[in-house]
Design an enzyme around this catalytic site. Structure first.
Site, PDB file in Angstrom:
ATOM      1  N   SER A  16      -7.774 -12.982  -2.955  1.00  0.00           N
ATOM      2  CA  SER A  16      -6.980 -12.666  -1.766  1.00  0.00           C
ATOM      3  C   SER A  16      -6.836 -13.921  -0.936  1.00  0.00           C
ATOM      4  O   SER A  16      -7.649 -14.849  -1.043  1.00  0.00           O
ATOM      5  CB  SER A  16      -7.687 -11.595  -0.941  1.00  0.00           C
ATOM      6  OG  SER A  16      -7.027 -11.401   0.295  1.00  0.00           O
ATOM      7  N   TYR A  70     -15.135  -7.844   3.958  1.00  0.00           N
ATOM      8  CA  TYR A  70     -14.088  -7.910   2.921  1.00  0.00           C
ATOM      9  C   TYR A  70     -13.821  -9.375   2.558  1.00  0.00           C
ATOM     10  O   TYR A  70     -13.757  -9.726   1.376  1.00  0.00           O
ATOM     11  CB  TYR A  70     -12.812  -7.226   3.418  1.00  0.00           C
ATOM     12  CG  TYR A  70     -11.664  -7.299   2.435  1.00  0.00           C
ATOM     13  CD1 TYR A  70     -11.645  -6.500   1.296  1.00  0.00           C
ATOM     14  CD2 TYR A  70     -10.602  -8.172   2.636  1.00  0.00           C
ATOM     15  CE1 TYR A  70     -10.594  -6.562   0.386  1.00  0.00           C
ATOM     16  CE2 TYR A  70      -9.547  -8.241   1.737  1.00  0.00           C
ATOM     17  CZ  TYR A  70      -9.543  -7.440   0.617  1.00  0.00           C
ATOM     18  OH  TYR A  70      -8.504  -7.506  -0.286  1.00  0.00           O
TER      19      TYR A  70
HETATM   20  P1  NDP Z   1      -4.853   0.134  -3.434  1.00  0.00           P
HETATM   21  O1  NDP Z   1      -5.822   0.790  -2.517  1.00  0.00           O
HETATM   22  O2  NDP Z   1      -3.474   0.661  -3.514  1.00  0.00           O
HETATM   23  O3  NDP Z   1      -5.441   0.067  -4.910  1.00  0.00           O
HETATM   24  C1  NDP Z   1      -6.804  -0.121  -5.169  1.00  0.00           C
HETATM   25  C2  NDP Z   1      -7.069   0.251  -6.613  1.00  0.00           C
HETATM   26  O4  NDP Z   1      -8.450   0.025  -6.888  1.00  0.00           O
HETATM   27  C3  NDP Z   1      -6.773   1.712  -6.901  1.00  0.00           C
HETATM   28  O5  NDP Z   1      -6.165   1.832  -8.151  1.00  0.00           O
HETATM   29  C4  NDP Z   1      -8.164   2.351  -6.921  1.00  0.00           C
HETATM   30  O6  NDP Z   1      -8.180   3.420  -7.859  1.00  0.00           O
HETATM   31  C5  NDP Z   1      -8.984   1.204  -7.478  1.00  0.00           C
HETATM   32  N1  NDP Z   1     -10.398   1.337  -7.157  1.00  0.00           N
HETATM   33  C6  NDP Z   1     -10.989   1.334  -5.944  1.00  0.00           C
HETATM   34  N2  NDP Z   1     -12.306   1.559  -6.066  1.00  0.00           N
HETATM   35  C7  NDP Z   1     -12.556   1.695  -7.395  1.00  0.00           C
HETATM   36  C8  NDP Z   1     -13.717   1.948  -8.157  1.00  0.00           C
HETATM   37  N3  NDP Z   1     -14.923   2.089  -7.599  1.00  0.00           N
HETATM   38  N4  NDP Z   1     -13.595   2.025  -9.504  1.00  0.00           N
HETATM   39  C9  NDP Z   1     -12.401   1.898 -10.095  1.00  0.00           C
HETATM   40  N5  NDP Z   1     -11.258   1.651  -9.431  1.00  0.00           N
HETATM   41  C10 NDP Z   1     -11.345   1.562  -8.093  1.00  0.00           C
HETATM   42  O7  NDP Z   1      -4.855  -1.386  -2.966  1.00  0.00           O
HETATM   43  P2  NDP Z   1      -4.164  -2.708  -3.573  1.00  0.00           P
HETATM   44  O8  NDP Z   1      -3.252  -2.403  -4.670  1.00  0.00           O
HETATM   45  O9  NDP Z   1      -3.681  -3.461  -2.417  1.00  0.00           O
HETATM   46  O10 NDP Z   1      -5.447  -3.469  -4.100  1.00  0.00           O
HETATM   47  C11 NDP Z   1      -5.550  -4.022  -5.390  1.00  0.00           C
HETATM   48  C12 NDP Z   1      -6.312  -5.342  -5.295  1.00  0.00           C
HETATM   49  O11 NDP Z   1      -5.543  -6.283  -4.579  1.00  0.00           O
HETATM   50  C13 NDP Z   1      -7.651  -5.218  -4.554  1.00  0.00           C
HETATM   51  O12 NDP Z   1      -8.632  -6.002  -5.232  1.00  0.00           O
HETATM   52  C14 NDP Z   1      -7.336  -5.844  -3.204  1.00  0.00           C
HETATM   53  O13 NDP Z   1      -8.486  -6.363  -2.591  1.00  0.00           O
HETATM   54  C15 NDP Z   1      -6.347  -6.914  -3.612  1.00  0.00           C
HETATM   55  N6  NDP Z   1      -5.497  -7.426  -2.543  1.00  0.00           N
HETATM   56  C16 NDP Z   1      -4.675  -6.600  -1.851  1.00  0.00           C
HETATM   57  C17 NDP Z   1      -3.903  -7.081  -0.811  1.00  0.00           C
HETATM   58  C18 NDP Z   1      -3.027  -6.195   0.018  1.00  0.00           C
HETATM   59  O14 NDP Z   1      -2.565  -6.647   1.092  1.00  0.00           O
HETATM   60  N7  NDP Z   1      -2.719  -4.986  -0.396  1.00  0.00           N
HETATM   61  C19 NDP Z   1      -3.924  -8.510  -0.454  1.00  0.00           C
HETATM   62  C20 NDP Z   1      -4.803  -9.287  -1.262  1.00  0.00           C
HETATM   63  C21 NDP Z   1      -5.551  -8.766  -2.268  1.00  0.00           C
HETATM   64  P3  NDP Z   1      -8.955   4.812  -7.690  1.00  0.00           P
HETATM   65  O15 NDP Z   1      -9.050   5.107  -6.221  1.00  0.00           O
HETATM   66  O16 NDP Z   1      -8.085   5.777  -8.441  1.00  0.00           O
HETATM   67  O17 NDP Z   1     -10.274   4.609  -8.344  1.00  0.00           O
END
Ligand code: NDP
Length: 240
Positions: free
Chosen positions: A133, A146
């Site tokens: 990130s 975070y």
């Molecule tokens: P979302 O919340 O939309 O997606 C997060 C994903 O992670 C979901 O598919 C969720 O699936 C999964 N997840 C969370 N906890 C678990 C777990 N314990 N086991 C398995 N899967 C898990 O957020 P984003 O798409 O934004 O996030 C994706 C990545 O991008 C993250 O690492 C985030 O830190 C990073 N990121 C995001 C930014 C943003 O502004 N959105 C900026 C920079 C980085 P489920 O709940 O079904 O398990």
């Protein structure tokens, strides 16, 4: 089915869902991992196995990777995208929220890497793409813990890249700025959610997940001998 298997964690929403659809459209068989299986199955992607996995559960992850590889052959890449963000201040935030972010964003990512790395090293081929990130490059308030987890992802990825360079395994870190997903919605303080969006209210501050997915595919599609070590990408309007 000539293209190799790609594994994507956190594929049920946001950036991971866009990456899944993009690699699926590029003709790859997929192993999609997250806790909400129905959401991944609803994408209707061909040659795709969707498994309920919590990345904090090491044994579950290893079993899922085995099931995917038994079905589709060795994974050529894993995209370690699963993550969560719970904004808070160190004085006020429930410590259970720190634990959760550290467990998912740091330990979960380590678990995912370990699930594929020995076989990639033995094959002398593979690509590990870790979702860092912009928060892993500089600290923002109130993203304290975070940011710490994402700095850890960047630090760990750099060390891993050096560890496996001689094994012909690539390690790539993608560092997005703000992207329109569910990520912020898990924060328990509505005031902090409001402040987060207030800081991003200039035009073109928030990217669409598809833009990140395109970049991930681009990085992966370079020749195996070319390792794009890191990409930092944010909306042109994002100031911080
Ligand atoms: P979302 O919340 O939309 O997606 C997060 C994903 O992670 C979901 O598919 C969720 O699936 C999964 N997840 C969370 N906890 C678990 C777990 N314990 N086991 C398995 N899967 C898990 O957020 P984003 O798409 O934004 O996030 C994706 C990545 O991008 C993250 O690492 C985030 O830190 C990073 N990121 C995001 C930014 C943003 O502004 N959105 C900026 C920079 C980085 P489920 O709940 O079904 O398990």
């Amino acid at each position: 089915m000539t293209k190799p298997l790609i594994i994507i964690t956190g594929a049920s929403s946001g950036i991971g869902a866009a990456i899944a659809k993009t690699f699926g459209a590029a003709g790859h068989p997929l192993l999609l991992l997250a806790r909400r299986v129905a959401k991944m199955e609803a994408f209707g992607l061909p040659n795709t196995l969707c498994l309920k996995v919590d990345v904090t559960d090491r044994a579950q992850l290893i079993a899922a990777v085995k099931e995917g590889e038994d079905k589709f052959g060795p994974a050529d890449a894993i995209i370690n995208n699963a993550g969560c963000m719970l904004l808070g201040t160190l004085a006020d935030q429930e410590p259970a929220e720190w634990d959760h972010m550290i467990d998912v964003n740091v330990k979960g990512l380590l678990n995912s890497v370990r699930a594929v790395l020995p076989a990639m090293k033995a094959r002398r081929r593979g690509t590990i793409i870790n979702m860092g990130s912009i928060d892993g490059r500089r600290s923002y308030t109130p993203h304290r813990v975070y940011c710490g987890t994402k700095f850890a992802v960047h630090a760990f990825s750099e060390a891993l890249r050096a560890e496996v360079a001689a094994d012909n395994v690539r390690v790539i870190v993608i560092a997005p700025g703000a992207v329109a997903t569910e990520l912020v919605s898990h924060t328990t303080s509505q005031a902090l959610i409001d402040a987060h969006y207030e800081a991003l209210n200039a035009p073109h501050s928030i990217l669409d997940p598809q833009e990140i997915a395109n970049i991930v595919l681009f990085a992966y599609q370079q020749p195996q001998t070319t390792n794009i070590r890191g990409i930092v990408v944010a909306g042109t309007g994002q100031v911080q």
